[in-house]
Design a protein around this motif. Structure first.
Motif, PDB file in Angstrom:
ATOM      1  N   GLN A 376       0.851  -1.179   0.000  1.00 25.54           N
ATOM      2  CA  GLN A 376       0.000   0.000   0.000  1.00 25.54           C
ATOM      3  C   GLN A 376       0.894   1.239   0.000  1.00 25.54           C
ATOM      4  O   GLN A 376       2.042   1.200   0.451  1.00 25.54           O
ATOM      5  N   VAL A 377       0.378   2.339  -0.503  1.00 20.03           N
ATOM      6  CA  VAL A 377       1.140   3.591  -0.485  1.00 20.03           C
ATOM      7  C   VAL A 377       1.485   3.954   0.961  1.00 20.03           C
ATOM      8  O   VAL A 377       0.599   4.014   1.823  1.00 20.03           O
ATOM      9  N   GLY A 378       2.751   4.132   1.238  1.00 22.09           N
ATOM     10  CA  GLY A 378       3.204   4.513   2.568  1.00 22.09           C
ATOM     11  C   GLY A 378       3.486   3.350   3.492  1.00 22.09           C
ATOM     12  O   GLY A 378       3.963   3.550   4.621  1.00 22.09           O
ATOM     13  N   GLU A 379       3.251   2.132   3.043  1.00 18.65           N
ATOM     14  CA  GLU A 379       3.423   0.967   3.905  1.00 18.65           C
ATOM     15  C   GLU A 379       4.861   0.790   4.372  1.00 18.65           C
ATOM     16  O   GLU A 379       5.119   0.325   5.491  1.00 18.65           O
ATOM     17  N   TYR A 461       3.889   7.755 -11.315  1.00 21.56           N
ATOM     18  CA  TYR A 461       4.108   9.139 -11.754  1.00 21.56           C
ATOM     19  C   TYR A 461       2.779   9.847 -12.010  1.00 21.56           C
ATOM     20  O   TYR A 461       2.621  11.027 -11.679  1.00 21.56           O
ATOM     21  N   ALA A 462       1.817   9.133 -12.610  1.00 22.13           N
ATOM     22  CA  ALA A 462       0.498   9.738 -12.835  1.00 22.13           C
ATOM     23  C   ALA A 462      -0.174  10.056 -11.501  1.00 22.13           C
ATOM     24  O   ALA A 462      -0.746  11.141 -11.315  1.00 22.13           O
ATOM     25  N   ASP A 463      -0.068   9.130 -10.547  1.00 17.43           N
ATOM     26  CA  ASP A 463      -0.698   9.339  -9.239  1.00 17.43           C
ATOM     27  C   ASP A 463      -0.025  10.484  -8.481  1.00 17.43           C
ATOM     28  O   ASP A 463      -0.712  11.341  -7.894  1.00 17.43           O
ATOM     29  N   PRO A 468      -2.647  13.182 -16.262  1.00 16.45           N
ATOM     30  CA  PRO A 468      -2.707  12.066 -17.197  1.00 16.45           C
ATOM     31  C   PRO A 468      -1.342  11.880 -17.837  1.00 16.45           C
ATOM     32  O   PRO A 468      -0.659  12.848 -18.176  1.00 16.45           O
ATOM     33  N   LEU A 469      -0.941  10.634 -17.976  1.00 10.84           N
ATOM     34  CA  LEU A 469       0.384  10.341 -18.515  1.00 10.84           C
ATOM     35  C   LEU A 469       0.226   9.658 -19.856  1.00 10.84           C
ATOM     36  O   LEU A 469      -0.396   8.591 -19.965  1.00 10.84           O
ATOM     37  N   ASP A 514      -4.990   7.513 -10.172  1.00 14.76           N
ATOM     38  CA  ASP A 514      -5.903   6.877  -9.237  1.00 14.76           C
ATOM     39  C   ASP A 514      -6.071   7.832  -8.061  1.00 14.76           C
ATOM     40  O   ASP A 514      -5.118   8.091  -7.330  1.00 14.76           O
ATOM     41  N   GLU A 515      -7.262   8.357  -7.856  1.00  9.92           N
ATOM     42  CA  GLU A 515      -7.444   9.436  -6.891  1.00  9.92           C
ATOM     43  C   GLU A 515      -7.146   9.005  -5.458  1.00  9.92           C
ATOM     44  O   GLU A 515      -6.626   9.787  -4.660  1.00  9.92           O
TER      45      GLU A 515
END
Length: 584
Positions: A376-379, A461-463, A468-469, A514-515
């Motif tokens: 997960q992000v930040g895990e 990078y998009a997130d 948009p990439l 991805d928001e």
């Protein structure tokens, strides 16, 4: 000339470790064949491998210009064979190069390192783009420019880089004045290779503007240069100044010698030289305002066009006609991206990871990416700074260094690897925000380069950027871009914009933010910015001090071995350790 339907052009992309040639059909940009040739001497950053292996000082990066000629002799004929085309159908050739990569030459273009009396002198060789040993000279240039209120300094975000022409030239003067005196021309490799192809020396508008401080038709004044060093006053007049050619124009015709090297016909068009990053924008047909092109490889260069002039703090430069004629071309960049990942894998990943990757038939990078993607992000609990090769934008300081914060005894290799990936994405976001804040909005991120193959990294990078990439459709963006310029130079299209619409392409919106992930990355980015400003804007000078201490340590003479201690004569029992002086 070849029939319009069969006409082809050749693009040659000179990278950090190799050169690649691509044969491209003129009417639709189809890539028919390619070939790559590695440089024999690669990058000399520790020892002067071309001569006796002398140890080089810290932060040096040199190359051998003959390796560039070998690309013409090997990659171009191989690409023609792979494409299965008749060499007579080739109407032009274009080239691009890493920058700022500098070659000191005689009046006829002979590199000084090829002269017998200078073969053992490091300053006679090519200074590659990532030669960062001129930071002290860059600091003096910047300080003096601000002190004197030089208008051109703001065209470069307030900073001249140690990678660029003037800093490297001043280092050459001050560290080896004999080589400096013997040098007739201080030549960008992008222009040197075109000189070898045509027999004619033409500077290109891209490197002259971005790397050579050429603005509004002029270089820094002799008064400015004299204030830096009296012997540097005539640097522009005597070593640098030359005819400047516009991008997409014809630099000359292929010479008989170069025709023999390449197997192409003498007299075909040779395009004005260009930089690997800037030439990629037409290959993706990404020439409109708001489209930021990120060419991601060992480093990342960010380029975009704008219709108006603005001053973006920390940008590498803004040059009229720097990417395409008629528009203001902006540049920023990160000095280390793929290099950071490669260094980590080469030096800090346990052997069992390599063994597993070998068993599964994948690379260690793929294994680490696979494991990192499961998090997960930040895990991982980490934040890294992507300054292992210094900071090109927005701080423009190559004395900065890398950092990983938050490691514990349970931190795993994939944790650090993911933190390094994220750090480079955060670095790109810092650049995007600098442009947005300066009134040059970025609305689309267009990616080219080898790292485009990592889908996990692209989504990241998009997130991180909330943009948009889009992805260039070609795996050889710079070479395709050079081929597009060759087509224009040969007269097949009226200008680069028209040629790009026919020959360049991209996959629009290949990755959409991805928001949920983007919001979680916002929290990490906020901490990145705290560290970014603390270590990069004067809050803590430890990185500069560590570089200073390292240089001092590397330049110290080895201390003499102390003489053996005399035998201790005593009637008491003495431990051998005490007698040997271990506890003295």
């Amino acid at each position: 000339m070849a029939h319009q339907g069969s006409a082809v052009v050749v693009g040659v992309d000179y990278g950090t470790l190799s050169g690649r040639a691509v044969v491209v059909r003129v009417h639709d940009g189809a890539e028919l064949g390619s070939a790559m040739h590695e440089y024999k001497h690669a990058v000399m950053d520790r020892t002067l491998d071309a001569h006796a292996g002398e140890v080089l000082p810290p932060d040096w990066a040199l190359q051998v210009p003959a390796d560039y000629i070998d690309v013409l002799k090997n990659a171009v004929p191989a690409a023609i064979t792979a494409a299965g085309v008749d060499p007579a159908d080739v109407i032009g050739i274009g080239t691009d190069f890493t920058a700022c990569t500098m070659v000191p030459t005689t009046a006829d273009g002979t590199p000084l390192c090829e002269l017998e009396q200078f073969v053992g002198r490091p300053h006679a060789y090519v200074k590659l783009w990532k030669h960062h040993a001129a930071q002290g000279q860059a600091d003096r240039i910047n300080a003096l420019a601000h002190e004197r209120g030089e208008k051109w300094i703001n065209r470069y975000g307030g900073f001249i880089s140690s990678e660029w022409e003037f800093a490297k030239g001043l280092q050459l003067l001050e560290e080896d004045p004999e080589i400096y005196a013997a040098m007739d021309h201080w030549v960008e490799a992008a222009d040197w290779i075109v000189w070898q192809l045509t027999g004619r020396y033409v500077r290109n508008a891209c490197t002259a503007g971005y790397k050579g401080i050429y603005q509004d038709g002029a270089y820094p004044s002799e008064e400015f240069l004299e204030a830096l060093n009296p012997d540097f006053a005539r640097f522009v007049r005597e070593k640098l100044d030359h005819e400047v050619g516009q991008l997409g124009h014809r630099a000359g015709a292929l010479s008989a010698e170069a025709a023999a090297w390449t197997g192409l016909n003498k007299g075909i068009a040779v395009a004005v030289g260009n930089v690997d990053a800037h030439v990629s924008a037409p290959a993706a047909n990404a020439l409109e305002a708001g489209q930021m092109m990120a060419i991601m490889g060992t480093s990342t260069c960010h380029v975009m066009n704008g219709e108006t002039l603005a001053e973006v703090p920390g940008m590498c430069g803004v040059v009229h006609g720097g990417i395409v004629e008629g528009s203001w071309g902006y540049e920023a960049g990160q000095s280390g991206v793929g290099d950071i990942f490669a260094s980590y894998v080469a030096n800090q990943v346990p052997g069992e990871y390599t063994e597993e990757a070998d068993r599964r038939g994948i690379s260690v990078h793929e294994l680490l990416t696979e494991r990192a993607a499961d998090q997960q992000v930040g895990e991982h609990g980490l934040i890294a700074l992507d300054w292992h090769s210094g900071n090109r934008s927005v701080l423009v300081d190559h004395e900065l260094s890398g950092l990983v914060v938050g490691q514990t005894l349970t931190t795993r290799p994939e944790d650090v690897y993911r933190a390094l990936l994220e750090a480079t994405a955060f670095g790109t976001r810092a650049i995007v925000e600098a442009f947005d804040d300066a009134g040059v909005p970025v609305t689309e991120l267009v990616v080219a380069g080898g790292l485009l193959k990592n889908a996990f990294l692209m989504q990241m990078y998009a997130d991180v950027t909330h943009l948009p990439l889009s992805a260039i459709a070609s795996e050889q963006g710079p070479a395709l871009g050079s081929a597009i310029h060759a087509a224009v130079a040969a007269g097949a299209y009226p200008n680069v914009r028209v040629a790009a619409q026919a020959m360049g392409r991209r996959v629009v919106g290949a990755y959409i933010p991805d928001e949920i992930a983007a919001q979680r990355y916002d929290a990490l980015y906020a901490e990145y910015k705290v560290l970014h400003d603390y270590f990069g804007r004067g809050g803590n000078d430890v990185m500069h001090q560590l570089k200073r201490i390292r240089r001092e340590a590397l330049t110290m003479q080895r201390k003499p071995v102390p003489p053996e201690r005399p035998t201790i004569e005593t009637d008491r029992t003495v431990s051998p350790a005490y007698a040997a002086g271990v506890f003295s």
